[in-house]
Structure formats: structure tokens, C-alpha cells
Design an enzyme around this catalytic site. Structure first.
Site, PDB file in Angstrom:
ATOM      1  N   TYR A   1      -5.043  14.917  -0.516  1.00 27.28           N
ATOM      2  CA  TYR A   1      -4.712  13.482  -0.515  1.00 27.28           C
ATOM      3  C   TYR A   1      -3.759  13.192  -1.677  1.00 27.28           C
ATOM      4  CZ  TYR A   1      -4.958   8.425  -0.715  1.00 27.28           C
ATOM      5  OH  TYR A   1      -4.607   7.099  -0.757  1.00 27.28           O
TER       6      TYR A   1
ATOM      7  N   LYS B   1       0.301  11.907  -1.998  1.00 25.31           N
ATOM      8  CA  LYS B   1       0.743  10.730  -2.766  1.00 25.31           C
ATOM      9  C   LYS B   1       1.678  11.126  -3.919  1.00 25.31           C
ATOM     10  CE  LYS B   1      -1.339   7.613  -0.218  1.00 25.31           C
ATOM     11  NZ  LYS B   1      -0.587   6.612   0.542  1.00 25.31           N
TER      12      LYS B   1
HETATM   13  P1  NDP Z   1      -7.318   1.152   6.044  1.00 18.16           P
HETATM   14  O1  NDP Z   1      -8.092   2.310   6.595  1.00 18.16           O
HETATM   15  O2  NDP Z   1      -7.960  -0.180   6.021  1.00 18.16           O
HETATM   16  O3  NDP Z   1      -5.915   1.030   6.784  1.00 18.16           O
HETATM   17  C1  NDP Z   1      -5.159   2.166   7.121  1.00 18.16           C
HETATM   18  C2  NDP Z   1      -4.147   1.776   8.177  1.00 18.16           C
HETATM   19  O4  NDP Z   1      -3.351   2.916   8.504  1.00 18.16           O
HETATM   20  C3  NDP Z   1      -4.819   1.317   9.462  1.00 18.16           C
HETATM   21  O5  NDP Z   1      -4.115   0.217   9.969  1.00 18.16           O
HETATM   22  C4  NDP Z   1      -4.655   2.517  10.398  1.00 18.16           C
HETATM   23  O6  NDP Z   1      -4.580   2.039  11.744  1.00 18.16           O
HETATM   24  C5  NDP Z   1      -3.304   3.044   9.924  1.00 18.16           C
HETATM   25  N1  NDP Z   1      -3.062   4.428  10.321  1.00 18.16           N
HETATM   26  C6  NDP Z   1      -3.776   5.531  10.030  1.00 18.16           C
HETATM   27  N2  NDP Z   1      -3.230   6.609  10.617  1.00 18.16           N
HETATM   28  C7  NDP Z   1      -2.142   6.174  11.303  1.00 18.16           C
HETATM   29  C8  NDP Z   1      -1.173   6.797  12.116  1.00 18.16           C
HETATM   30  N3  NDP Z   1      -1.208   8.109  12.360  1.00 18.16           N
HETATM   31  N4  NDP Z   1      -0.192   6.046  12.651  1.00 18.16           N
HETATM   32  C9  NDP Z   1      -0.133   4.710  12.431  1.00 18.16           C
HETATM   33  N5  NDP Z   1      -1.034   4.048  11.665  1.00 18.16           N
HETATM   34  C10 NDP Z   1      -2.025   4.780  11.118  1.00 18.16           C
HETATM   35  O7  NDP Z   1      -6.912   1.601   4.567  1.00 18.16           O
HETATM   36  P2  NDP Z   1      -5.965   0.927   3.467  1.00 18.16           P
HETATM   37  O8  NDP Z   1      -5.472  -0.381   3.890  1.00 18.16           O
HETATM   38  O9  NDP Z   1      -6.673   1.030   2.185  1.00 18.16           O
HETATM   39  O10 NDP Z   1      -4.789   2.002   3.437  1.00 18.16           O
HETATM   40  C11 NDP Z   1      -3.426   1.675   3.525  1.00 18.16           C
HETATM   41  C12 NDP Z   1      -2.619   2.569   2.601  1.00 18.16           C
HETATM   42  O11 NDP Z   1      -3.009   2.307   1.258  1.00 18.16           O
HETATM   43  C13 NDP Z   1      -2.798   4.075   2.811  1.00 18.16           C
HETATM   44  O12 NDP Z   1      -1.530   4.694   2.710  1.00 18.16           O
HETATM   45  C14 NDP Z   1      -3.685   4.478   1.647  1.00 18.16           C
HETATM   46  O13 NDP Z   1      -3.497   5.829   1.292  1.00 18.16           O
HETATM   47  C15 NDP Z   1      -3.198   3.530   0.590  1.00 18.16           C
HETATM   48  N6  NDP Z   1      -4.070   3.326  -0.558  1.00 18.16           N
HETATM   49  C16 NDP Z   1      -5.337   2.820  -0.379  1.00 18.16           C
HETATM   50  C17 NDP Z   1      -6.144   2.623  -1.479  1.00 18.16           C
HETATM   51  C18 NDP Z   1      -7.553   2.137  -1.363  1.00 18.16           C
HETATM   52  O14 NDP Z   1      -8.329   2.280  -2.330  1.00 18.16           O
HETATM   53  N7  NDP Z   1      -7.964   1.551  -0.256  1.00 18.16           N
HETATM   54  C19 NDP Z   1      -5.660   2.898  -2.822  1.00 18.16           C
HETATM   55  C20 NDP Z   1      -4.331   3.430  -2.881  1.00 18.16           C
HETATM   56  C21 NDP Z   1      -3.566   3.602  -1.787  1.00 18.16           C
HETATM   57  P3  NDP Z   1      -5.053   2.803  13.055  1.00 18.16           P
HETATM   58  O15 NDP Z   1      -6.296   3.550  12.723  1.00 18.16           O
HETATM   59  O16 NDP Z   1      -5.222   1.682  14.026  1.00 18.16           O
HETATM   60  O17 NDP Z   1      -3.900   3.703  13.403  1.00 18.16           O
HETATM   61  C1  8X3 Z   2      -6.899   5.708  -2.979  1.00 16.24           C
HETATM   62  C2  8X3 Z   2      -7.396   5.713  -4.359  1.00 16.24           C
HETATM   63  O1  8X3 Z   2      -8.762   7.018  -6.073  1.00 16.24           O
HETATM   64  O2  8X3 Z   2      -9.525   7.097  -3.756  1.00 16.24           O
HETATM   65  O3  8X3 Z   2      -5.568   6.072  -2.941  1.00 16.24           O
HETATM   66  O4  8X3 Z   2      -7.581   8.306  -4.455  1.00 16.24           O
HETATM   67  S1  8X3 Z   2      -8.341   7.128  -4.667  1.00 16.24           S
END
Ligand code: NDP
Ligand code: 8X3
Length: 253
Positions: A153, A157
């Protein structure tokens, strides 16, 4: 002029909140994710704000799907002002020596890194052609510091950060802006996905802290896109006050 924002992974979490925040700024939207039912709800919510919304099933791991997504967006709106590369996920916290399931690794690489790179290469030429645009990539604090169980992961990133830096340098001399938003702990479906639906483990991630909300991240994205056109916010690293590194979290339990 009408402004168009394209958001991947818009069915949930940060992508959903960003769609609504950009609708508040008057952007018409092109939103994509695999789950069309959830995406349709976001479309309805955004349309309440008086903007046009194209909701299309998208799997960023598939070239055909990504190409069709961009093609339909251009057929409908004929421009893309903002691309938010948000689709992403983590699968598990298995240590490298214990990993038997390469599919988990492959899915993260294909989604978080290849999907983001693919969407960018499909959209940036259109931005160059129109001589405007803003690419916002969602990175992570995991792209600045790895941790046990987060090897691949974090690698995706770290890769996002490298890719975003190269993109900004390649676009020097154009008016196109490139921003990486790198959050720490945000309460979304992220942990449910990471722990394969184990709610107890997912809830434990956020226990005793006030995490960031997806609206907090959307707020920063809205801020970045609404700066004067010569201002490029390169990287925004954001954590909750209760978090000082990936492993240092102050919990009041
Ligand atoms: P969620 O799981 O709530 O949202 C993830 C989104 O990505 C969903 O809409 C999902 O939709 C979509 N997704 C996953 N795989 C695919 C795919 N193959 N094609 C198109 N869409 C896809 O998580 P977050 O909102 O937290 O995550 C969003 C981003 O933020 C990610 O890149 C994550 O790594 C990043 N992030 C999150 C953090 C956290 O702590 N939550 C911290 C730092 C970064 P569906 O399943 O319908 O395809
Ligand atoms: C998501 C934050 O700390 O779970 O990107 O990697 S962490």
C-alpha cells in the site's frame, strides 16, 4: 465558462465528498466507480445542487473502462477542468514474509498506481489541448513513511508521489496545475475494505480519536482548485490533531 470536474472512486468516502464539494463550487461532474448503485445516489445528491452529473461505471484497472469513461465525458462536456484521481484501496495488513496472496498486492498496484497513471495519461493531453486544467492526486501519509503490514500500500502511495512530481515537472511551461493531497487517518469505508468487512477491526482504527472526515479532505480539494490560476499547491499533508505519524495516535479510550 462552464467548469467540468472528473472524479474517480466517487461512490464513497473522499470521492463522494469531493463530488459534492465541487458541485457546491458550480462544477458539472463526471463521476466513476464500480458500484453503480452507490454512484447513482451520489449523482442524485449532487444534482440537488443544480449541476449536471454524468455517472458512469468505471474500473480504473481496465484500460477499456477508463478509455470509455473519458470518451463519454468528452462527448457530453467537451472539456475536463479538474481530474481528481481518488480511486484507491488497501487490502490487508499482512507482513511481507507472511504474504501468500499476491492478488492483494496486485489489486493495490493496479488500482492505486496503474489506475491513477492511466487516468492521468488519458486526460492530461486533453488539458494540454485546452491549455488549462488541474490534476489532483490522492496520495497518503503512507506515501511519506511506510509501516509494517503496509508495504505494498505504501509503495503505491510512494509511487503516487513520484508520479505526481514527474508530472508537475513535465507540465512546466503549461498552465496545468498538479496537486497531491496526502491524508492520514480519514474515517471512510477504507478500513472496512482493508479488513475485508471485519467491522470490529475497522472501528478499532478510529477508536478514541477524532479522525479526519471525508468532508475535511474535500474541503482542501475545493481550496486547491479555487486558488488564483497561477497558484499551485504542490502537496498537502494532513492528519487529525490526534495523529502525529502513521503509528503515533493519541487515543482517549
Ligand atoms: P472508500 O473505500 O470510502 O472509497 C474508495 C473509492 O474508490 C470507492 O468509491 C470505490 O468505489 C473506489 N474504487 C476502488 N477500486 C476502484 C476501481 N478499481 N475503479 C474505480 N473505483 C474504485 O475509501 P476512501 O475514500 O478513504 O479512499 C479514497 C482514496 O483516499 C484512496 O486512494 C485511499 O488510498 C486514499 N486515502 C484514504 C485514507 C483514509 O484513511 N481513509 C488516508 C489516505 C489516503 P467502488 O468500490 O464502487 O469501485
Ligand atoms: C491511509 C492511511 O495510515 O492507513 O492511506 O496508511 S494509512
Amino acid at each position: 465558462m462552464e467548469k467540468i470536474a472528473m472524479i474517480t472512486g466517487a461512490s464513497s468516502g473522499i470521492g463522494r465528498s469531493t463530488s459534492l464539494a465541487l458541485a457546491d463550487l458550480g462544477y458539472h461532474l463526471v463521476i466513476g466507480a464500480r458500484n453503480l448503485e452507490k454512484l447513482s445516489k451520489v449523482k442524485a445528491e449532487a444534482e440537488q445542487k443544480g449541476v449536471n452529473v454524468l455517472a458512469i461505471q468505471l474500473d480504473v484497472r481496465s484500460l477499456d473502462s477508463a478509455e470509455a469513461f473519458v470518451r463519454q465525458a468528452m462527448d457530453e462536456f467537451n472539456r475536463i477542468d479538474v481530474l481528481v484521481n481518488n480511486a484507491g484501496l488497501a487490502r490487508g495488513v499482512t507482513k511481507i514474509a507472511e504474504q501468500k496472496n499476491e492478488a492483494e498486492w496486485q489489486e493495490m498496484i493496479d488500482t492505486n498506481l496503474m489506475g491513477l497513471a492511466r487516468m492521468t495519461r488519458l486526460v492530461v493531453p486533453l488539458m494540454i489541448e485546452q491549455q488549462s486544467g488541474h490534476v489532483i492526486n490522492i496520495g497518503s501519509t503512507a506515501g511519506h513513511d511506510a509501516y509494517p503490514g503496509g508495504s505494498i500500500y505504501a509503495a503505491t502511495k510512494f509511487g503516487e508521489r513520484a508520479f505526481t512530481t514527474a508530472l508537475r515537472q513535465e507540465l512546466l511551461g503549461t498552465p496545468i496545475r498538479v496537486t497531491s493531497i496526502d491524508p492520514g487517518m480519514v474515517e471512510t469505508e477504507f478500513s472496512m475494505v482493508r479488513y475485508n468487512g471485519d467491522k470490529e477491526r475497522a472501528d478499532a482504527v478510529y477508536a478514541g480519536v477524532t479522525p479526519l472526515s471525508p468532508d475535511d479532505i474535500a474541503d482542501l480539494i475545493a481550496f486547491a482548485v479555487s486558488r488564483k490560476s497561477h497558484v499551485n499547491l504542490e502537496t498537502i499533508i494532513v492528519r487529525p490533531v490526534d495523529q502525529a505519524s502513521n503509528s503515533m495516535v493519541a487515543r482517549k479510550l
